[in-house]
Enzyme design. Sequence first.
Site, PDB file in Angstrom:
ATOM      1  N   ASP A 204       0.813  -1.209   0.000  1.00  0.00           N
ATOM      2  CA  ASP A 204       0.000   0.000   0.000  1.00  0.00           C
ATOM      3  C   ASP A 204       0.846   1.259   0.000  1.00  0.00           C
ATOM      4  O   ASP A 204       1.625   1.492   0.920  1.00  0.00           O
ATOM      5  CB  ASP A 204      -0.877  -0.017   1.249  1.00  0.00           C
ATOM      6  CG  ASP A 204      -1.640   1.273   1.396  1.00  0.00           C
ATOM      7  OD1 ASP A 204      -2.092   1.807   0.371  1.00  0.00           O
ATOM      8  OD2 ASP A 204      -1.783   1.754   2.516  1.00  0.00           O
ATOM      9  N   ASP A 394      -2.581   6.317  -4.835  1.00  0.00           N
ATOM     10  CA  ASP A 394      -2.736   5.390  -3.726  1.00  0.00           C
ATOM     11  C   ASP A 394      -3.087   3.987  -4.212  1.00  0.00           C
ATOM     12  O   ASP A 394      -4.209   3.732  -4.630  1.00  0.00           O
ATOM     13  CB  ASP A 394      -3.843   5.937  -2.815  1.00  0.00           C
ATOM     14  CG  ASP A 394      -4.067   5.087  -1.604  1.00  0.00           C
ATOM     15  OD1 ASP A 394      -3.304   4.132  -1.388  1.00  0.00           O
ATOM     16  OD2 ASP A 394      -5.018   5.374  -0.859  1.00  0.00           O
TER      17      ASP A 394
END
Length: 505
Positions: A204, A394
Amino acid sequence: MQLALSFSALLASVLFVLSATDSGVQAAPAKRARTVTLPLTRLHQNRGDVHPQVLLQQHINRSQRRIARMRGVAPPSKRELEQNLAKRLYIPAGGRPGKVQKRFNRVGTKGSVSLVEEDDDAKFEPFAKAAGRKGKGKGKAGTAGANSNAGGNSGAAASASGLTPANAPTANNSLGLAIEAQDVGYIATIQMGTPPRDFNILMDSGSADLWVGAENCQSESGGDCGNHTFLGPQSSSTFTDTNKQFQVTYGTGNVQGDIIQDNIVVAGLALNAHTFGVATAESVDFSSDSVPFDGLMGLAQSTLSEQGVLTPVEALAQAGLIGDAITSYKISRLADNKNDGEITFGGLDPTKFDASTLVTFDNVATDGFWEGAMDGVTVDGQDTGLQGRSAILDTGTTLIVAPPADATAVHQLIDGAQDDGQGGFTIPCNTNASVALSFGGQEFAIDTRDLVFAQADATGTNCVSGISSGQIVDDVTWLVGDVFLKNAYYSTDVTKNQISLAKLV
Ligand SMILES: *[C@@H]1O[C@H](CO)[C@@H](O)[C@H](O)[C@H]1NC(C)=O
Ligand SMILES: *[C@@H]1O[C@H](CO)[C@@H](O)[C@H](O)[C@H]1NC(C)=O
Ligand SMILES: *[C@@H]1O[C@H](CO)[C@@H](O)[C@H](O)[C@H]1NC(C)=O
Ligand SMILES: *[C@@H]1O[C@H](CO)[C@@H](O)[C@H](O)[C@H]1NC(C)=O
């Protein structure tokens, strides 16, 4: 058998609260309590079994909390989110606004959540029925093309754990990125402990902490933390507890545990006594057998770390194992059937992108996230006129979430697009619209297969757009997730505080 309808944990935003233990310190409530949002993508079931509007609302919920916590603004209240959902559940048939056709309700069953028809209206064929519930077998995460443009990829390669494994990486210092379900999460295998064992970790770019389940992990629903790999003193001779604790609270559950040190190996590069977390208690949303990862690795900058430690890539650079704290991502698309997802540490993999299209630009975020100036947004070459925008890039977010006026401006240029008035847009499932975002003077077009997020009704005519609206931080900040990132090679450089994008080959 996979709990095909369990979606409660889907894409949960995570409230990460770290507090020091007493460990001798008696003074004041010296507990540090900061929050950061972690991106737990938790869609393990066939997307076709979840009503797309509910799915969309889940993504929007999560995205809103994520950005809100990112930027320290108050997240939307639970009540506001619930109201949004309640409104969204009245689905116009065939995209015709105003006509209430069907309502769904969530019913929890032993930690899972099912969709049941609460209000039977024969005129509306729920999408899940019409599309067929093909994804019932455990781990058939990729089954059934909820996305009609996805070319009917069946995800046949998906493993029993809901992961589509990646090919072996072609570059040094790289790991394959397995695809969770239908492009929902990207997972790499790293080693932890002594002797080293494999752990599946969600990668992530929007958070900065690493954690996995602890050996003594207990599920809140009773019992252990499921079919996962755990870390602790019994399995690792180098495991050391630091006597500090952390707690993670997210949409429908939570995780808490200890901050520890142990050896980890990332892409063959060994970090001894690295500091990270092990969870001793997990809600069923984590502990379920169907969750195809054992933990999470945040690769934003450590200024964002709740554990107050270097991220693995920063630690690798500090140890001299890689030159710069660079993390590069090839985010793959299940529908391509290429399984060429890859994360590379310390550099870029030149075989993954067209070097003539490589652009590098400054990270404009000051709080540890990766955010670039977005020069422009076009639809089929037509300029939306949007200027002065920035985008948080993201990997832990699925959709693109744009400020409402911007989302409207984009969809106004897409033939047949409709605003549902609640943050979502529908677009024709067969749209050929090419939405492109520009960074560093280079345009990156979004494949229509990514723009078309899911079918909006049973007819296959209207689909939910992968670009939704949300007033999260301000009028100019977008949250740009995998709907976009599947269309570019993406690289972040902590050392230079820069971001690079290039067109894929
Ligand atoms: C969105 O958030 C609200 C409030 O937390 C929650 O009640 C609702 O179920 C969420 N929607 C979905 C689809 O998960
Ligand atoms: C990987 O590293 C080795 C040793 O440093 C080098 O010989 C090889 O060319 C590298 N391979 C790639 C694909 O960069
Ligand atoms: C547990 O995980 C392993 C490896 O992923 C898998 O082979 C096995 O079928 C799983 N068992 C259950 C009960 O889910
Ligand atoms: C998009 O292109 C395909 C192939 O050319 C065509 O069949 C389809 O009708 C087009 N869609 C729209 C909305 O024009």
